[in-house]
Design an enzyme around this catalytic site. Structure first.
Site, PDB file in Angstrom:
ATOM      1  N   ASP A  87       0.822  -1.211   0.000  1.00 23.30           N
ATOM      2  CA  ASP A  87       0.000   0.000   0.000  1.00 23.30           C
ATOM      3  C   ASP A  87       0.856   1.261   0.000  1.00 23.30           C
ATOM      4  OD1 ASP A  87      -3.017  -0.328  -0.036  1.00 23.30           O
ATOM      5  OD2 ASP A  87      -2.407  -1.933   1.306  1.00 23.30           O
ATOM      6  N   GLU A 118      -5.355   3.911  -0.728  1.00 19.45           N
ATOM      7  CA  GLU A 118      -4.165   3.117  -0.393  1.00 19.45           C
ATOM      8  C   GLU A 118      -3.523   3.673   0.882  1.00 19.45           C
ATOM      9  OE1 GLU A 118      -4.465   0.668  -2.047  1.00 19.45           O
ATOM     10  OE2 GLU A 118      -4.447   0.899  -4.213  1.00 19.45           O
ATOM     11  N   HIS A 121      -5.448   2.529   3.735  1.00 19.21           N
ATOM     12  CA  HIS A 121      -5.111   1.145   4.098  1.00 19.21           C
ATOM     13  C   HIS A 121      -3.864   1.145   4.994  1.00 19.21           C
ATOM     14  CE1 HIS A 121      -7.344  -0.196   0.198  1.00 19.21           C
ATOM     15  NE2 HIS A 121      -8.143   0.300   1.128  1.00 19.21           N
ATOM     16  N   TYR A 125      -3.450  -0.490   8.769  1.00  3.72           N
ATOM     17  CA  TYR A 125      -2.389  -1.388   9.263  1.00  3.72           C
ATOM     18  C   TYR A 125      -1.809  -0.834  10.559  1.00  3.72           C
ATOM     19  CZ  TYR A 125      -2.798  -3.054   4.478  1.00  3.72           C
ATOM     20  OH  TYR A 125      -3.293  -3.520   3.298  1.00  3.72           O
ATOM     21  N   GLU A 183      -3.166  -5.218  -7.942  1.00  2.00           N
ATOM     22  CA  GLU A 183      -4.467  -5.076  -7.282  1.00  2.00           C
ATOM     23  C   GLU A 183      -5.227  -6.397  -7.241  1.00  2.00           C
ATOM     24  OE1 GLU A 183      -5.380  -2.417  -5.792  1.00  2.00           O
ATOM     25  OE2 GLU A 183      -3.948  -0.960  -6.563  1.00  2.00           O
ATOM     26  N   GLU A 217     -10.017  -2.730  -2.793  1.00  2.00           N
ATOM     27  CA  GLU A 217      -9.111  -3.273  -3.823  1.00  2.00           C
ATOM     28  C   GLU A 217      -9.885  -3.741  -5.045  1.00  2.00           C
ATOM     29  OE1 GLU A 217      -6.271  -2.460  -3.501  1.00  2.00           O
ATOM     30  OE2 GLU A 217      -5.824  -2.404  -1.376  1.00  2.00           O
ATOM     31  N   HIS A 220     -10.280  -0.882  -7.230  1.00  5.36           N
ATOM     32  CA  HIS A 220      -8.993  -0.543  -7.861  1.00  5.36           C
ATOM     33  C   HIS A 220      -8.716  -1.474  -9.042  1.00  5.36           C
ATOM     34  CE1 HIS A 220      -7.732   0.887  -3.560  1.00  5.36           C
ATOM     35  NE2 HIS A 220      -8.782   1.528  -4.036  1.00  5.36           N
TER      36      HIS A 220
HETATM   37 FE   LIG Z   1      -5.361  -0.959  -4.249  1.00  4.76          FE
HETATM   38 FE   LIG Z   2      -4.676  -0.942  -0.857  1.00  8.19          FE
END
Ligand SMILES: [Fe+2]
Ligand SMILES: [Fe+2]
Length: 339
Positions: A87, A118, A121, A125, A183, A217, A220
């Site tokens: 990411d 992204e 994301h 995390y 992706e 995703e 994407h």
């Molecule tokens: Fe992505």
């Molecule tokens: Fe992602």
């Protein structure tokens, strides 16, 4: 190929002449007049999918993590560490390597939304890592000590590097395929690994987080597949036999890499995952991705673990992961047939 002109008032380009790349648009993002209607559909879906990592409940995961087996713990850490890399890479890759050459403003809008997602994301995390560990650097720095992780990251980064810099028509098409592969393949062994923990009742907050991420995703993946399919219509001469040979080689290499990564993280210790199952799963995904962009499948295998798809779906009533007000943000949906 030149980077696009951001403000281009002298442009005489009609809507019909607009191009995914190599066009000459005036640069205005005008959602009332667009050529690529799929981009508007995608934008609306992405908007409806809006979610906030902080609102996923991770308290139970913090406890669960302490009771994971050593093999499960190792897998969880490696998965997070690898996802963190991808990411981070993609947030920048989209803006620095792809978007400068895309000459359809409605697609630029989708790419900028994707880049934000992204980064979101990456934020998720951080929420996961912080809730399970006091020493967050242990997971963030794993690529420095784990050779296999380093190898996977380096290979993916090299592919992107080779497709950036001096750009020509073929290179940009190959970069679109490289993104489709990232992706649509490189996240999936990691996602399935977290779902496997969830299936056995562990780390349910993490599973929920991954479902939100995977739903993003999917949009994407659709964005890149739609770009490829639009370019195929606009510039059929670029879709040569040589290109197909190269694309298939990229897919085969990606399948090999992702399958071996899946085996490495599970080490035959995770219920329901053998090396053969992981490999077949990745091959199955590769076939779907190839078909989505007008190529014949490469492997012709069945989905070996269909439970993963049900588990990843927000429509599956059998699973009960909605906690707190997370459910408020699940109003978007994913449906490949919509595009
Ligand atoms: Fe992505
Ligand atoms: Fe992602």
């Amino acid at each position: 190929m030149e980077r696009k002109t951001i403000y281009n008032p002298d442009s005489k380009e009609s809507l019909n002449d607009r191009r995914v790349f190599g066009g000459n648009s005036d640069g205005m993002i005008n959602f009332t007049r667009m050529k690529y209607l799929w981009a508007l559909n995608l934008w609306d879906t992405m908007e409806a999918n809006t979610w906030f990592p902080r609102e996923v409940q991770m308290t139970a995961d913090a406890k669960d993590y302490k009771f994971l087996t050593p093999a499960e713990k190792r897998m969880y850490d490696l998965v997070l560490s690898q996802l963190i890399f991808m990411d981070s890479l993609q947030t920048n890759n989209l803006m620095d390597n792809i978007n400068p050459y895309i000459t359809a403003p409605e697609i630029n809008a989708c790419l900028s939304r994707q880049s934000y997602e992204e980064a979101n994301h990456s934020k998720s995390y951080a929420v996961m890592v912080e809730s399970i560990s006091d020493n967050t650097d242990l997971i963030y720095d794993m690529w420095k000590t784990d050779i296999k992780l380093r190898e996977k990251n380096t290979y993916i980064a090299e592919v992107y590097k080779n497709l950036s810099g001096e750009i020509d028509d073929t290179k940009i098409v190959l970069a679109l395929f490289a993104n489709q592969i990232l992706e649509g393949l490189y996240f999936y062994a990691g996602f399935a690994a977290i779902y496997a923990l969830g299936k056995s009742g562990k780390m349910l907050g993490s599973s929920q987080m991954i479902r939100f991420i995977q739903r993003d995703e999917v949009t994407h993946l659709l964005l890149f597949q739609n770009m490829i399919n639009s370019v195929r219509k606009e510039r059929p001469e670029l879709f040569t036999e040589e290109l197909e040979i190269e694309v298939r080689a990229m897919f085969r290499k990606a399948v090999e890499l992702e399958a071996s990564w899946g085996s490495y993280i599970t080490q035959g210790q995770i219920l329901g995952f053998t090396d053969a199952i992981i490999k077949q799963y990745i091959e199955y995904l590769a076939d779907r991705r190839l078909e989505a962009v007008g190529y014949k499948p490469e492997y012709n295998v069945k989905h070996p673990i269909p439970w993963v798809d049900g588990y990843a779906s927000f429509n599956d009533q059998r699973t009960n992961f909605f906690e707190g007000n997370v459910v408020n943000y699940s109003k978007g949906s994913i449906d490949f047939d919509d595009f």
